[in-house]
Write a protein that holds these residues in place. Sequence first.
Motif, short mmCIF file in Angstrom:
data_model
loop_
_atom_site.label_atom_id
_atom_site.label_comp_id
_atom_site.label_asym_id
_atom_site.label_seq_id
_atom_site.Cartn_x
_atom_site.Cartn_y
_atom_site.Cartn_z
N VAL A 57 -7.20 4.22 3.39
CA VAL A 57 -8.02 3.47 2.44
C VAL A 57 -7.20 2.37 1.79
CG1 VAL A 57 -9.26 3.63 0.25
CG2 VAL A 57 -9.61 5.37 2.01
N LEU A 58 -6.01 2.70 1.31
CA LEU A 58 -5.16 1.69 0.67
C LEU A 58 -4.80 0.58 1.65
CD1 LEU A 58 -2.85 3.95 -1.49
CD2 LEU A 58 -4.54 2.31 -2.33
N GLU A 59 -4.45 0.95 2.85
CA GLU A 59 -4.07 -0.04 3.87
C GLU A 59 -5.21 -1.03 4.14
OE1 GLU A 59 -1.50 -2.02 6.03
OE2 GLU A 59 -0.88 -0.08 5.24
N CYS A 100 -8.52 -6.69 0.52
CA CYS A 100 -9.90 -7.19 0.60
C CYS A 100 -10.24 -8.20 -0.50
CB CYS A 100 -10.90 -6.04 0.59
SG CYS A 100 -11.08 -5.23 -1.02
N GLY A 101 -9.54 -8.18 -1.62
CA GLY A 101 -9.77 -9.15 -2.67
C GLY A 101 -10.95 -8.86 -3.58
N MET A 102 -11.63 -7.74 -3.37
CA MET A 102 -12.78 -7.36 -4.20
C MET A 102 -12.48 -6.05 -4.93
SD MET A 102 -15.01 -9.73 -3.92
CE MET A 102 -16.48 -9.02 -4.60
N PRO A 103 -13.16 -5.81 -6.04
CA PRO A 103 -12.92 -4.59 -6.81
C PRO A 103 -13.29 -3.33 -6.03
CG PRO A 103 -14.17 -6.16 -8.11
CD PRO A 103 -14.12 -6.68 -6.72
N PHE A 104 -12.50 -2.28 -6.24
CA PHE A 104 -12.84 -0.98 -5.69
C PHE A 104 -12.19 0.10 -6.54
CE2 PHE A 104 -9.02 -2.19 -3.34
CZ PHE A 104 -8.25 -1.04 -3.38
N ILE A 105 -12.74 1.31 -6.39
CA ILE A 105 -12.25 2.47 -7.12
C ILE A 105 -11.94 3.56 -6.10
CG2 ILE A 105 -12.86 4.29 -8.78
CD1 ILE A 105 -14.85 2.22 -10.01
N ILE A 106 -10.79 4.17 -6.25
CA ILE A 106 -10.43 5.32 -5.42
C ILE A 106 -10.23 6.51 -6.36
CG2 ILE A 106 -8.69 6.35 -3.92
CD1 ILE A 106 -7.97 3.54 -2.98
N SER A 107 -11.00 7.54 -6.14
CA SER A 107 -10.85 8.76 -6.94
C SER A 107 -9.92 9.71 -6.18
CB SER A 107 -12.21 9.41 -7.17
OG SER A 107 -12.04 10.65 -7.81
N CYS A 108 -8.75 9.93 -6.74
CA CYS A 108 -7.79 10.85 -6.13
C CYS A 108 -8.03 12.27 -6.61
CB CYS A 108 -6.37 10.41 -6.47
SG CYS A 108 -5.98 8.75 -5.90
N PRO A 157 0.80 -1.22 0.00
CA PRO A 157 0.00 0.00 0.00
C PRO A 157 0.84 1.28 0.00
CG PRO A 157 -0.58 -1.40 1.88
CD PRO A 157 0.52 -2.08 1.13
N GLU A 158 2.00 1.25 0.65
CA GLU A 158 2.86 2.44 0.69
C GLU A 158 3.44 2.74 -0.69
OE1 GLU A 158 5.77 2.04 3.78
OE2 GLU A 158 4.24 1.82 5.34
N VAL A 159 3.81 1.71 -1.43
CA VAL A 159 4.34 1.90 -2.78
C VAL A 159 3.25 2.45 -3.69
CG1 VAL A 159 5.27 0.71 -4.81
CG2 VAL A 159 6.14 0.15 -2.52
N ILE A 160 2.06 1.90 -3.60
CA ILE A 160 0.95 2.39 -4.43
C ILE A 160 0.61 3.83 -4.07
CG2 ILE A 160 -1.50 2.08 -4.97
CD1 ILE A 160 -0.93 -0.96 -4.84
N GLU A 161 0.64 4.15 -2.78
CA GLU A 161 0.39 5.54 -2.37
C GLU A 161 1.45 6.47 -2.97
OE1 GLU A 161 -0.20 8.38 1.56
OE2 GLU A 161 0.56 6.34 1.84
N LYS A 162 2.71 6.06 -2.95
CA LYS A 162 3.77 6.89 -3.54
C LYS A 162 3.55 7.09 -5.04
CE LYS A 162 7.36 5.78 -0.21
NZ LYS A 162 8.58 5.03 0.06
#
Length: 136
Positions: free
Chosen positions: A97-99, A104-112, A61-66
Amino acid sequence: MNKEIEEIVVKTFFIKGIQQRTLFELTSNKYRHSRIARITDPLDCFRKDLIFEIPKPNSDPEVIEKILRKQGAGKMCYVMTSIISDMDGKELPLAEVLEKLIWCGMPFIISCIPNKLVYFQGEQSYGPPQRFILKR
């Protein structure tokens, strides 16, 4: 739920042929969570010119956040998820949210940035789920 943000995300990143149906389903209590969960192949839903897969390994999650921050994401994001209803339709801290959702293994969308930067994670079936940045 913020209909304005969701409409911007759908009209910016989803292919034209499914935009109206997606907007209808996202505003329906009956269909909302199943619509998000049905995004099994992002290339069938999202505009191909705006979608970029995050190369594996990609489960930190930290890499994806970066990666998202380098693309312009702020500290807060808007969440659309089929699995954790207390986060769905809310603006929350990106790191939190990322953490919580990345495992969770299910689809999700995060709007930045609703009309510029979105993160999508697909359903986990075998191995890690597909993870994408949608950028305009």
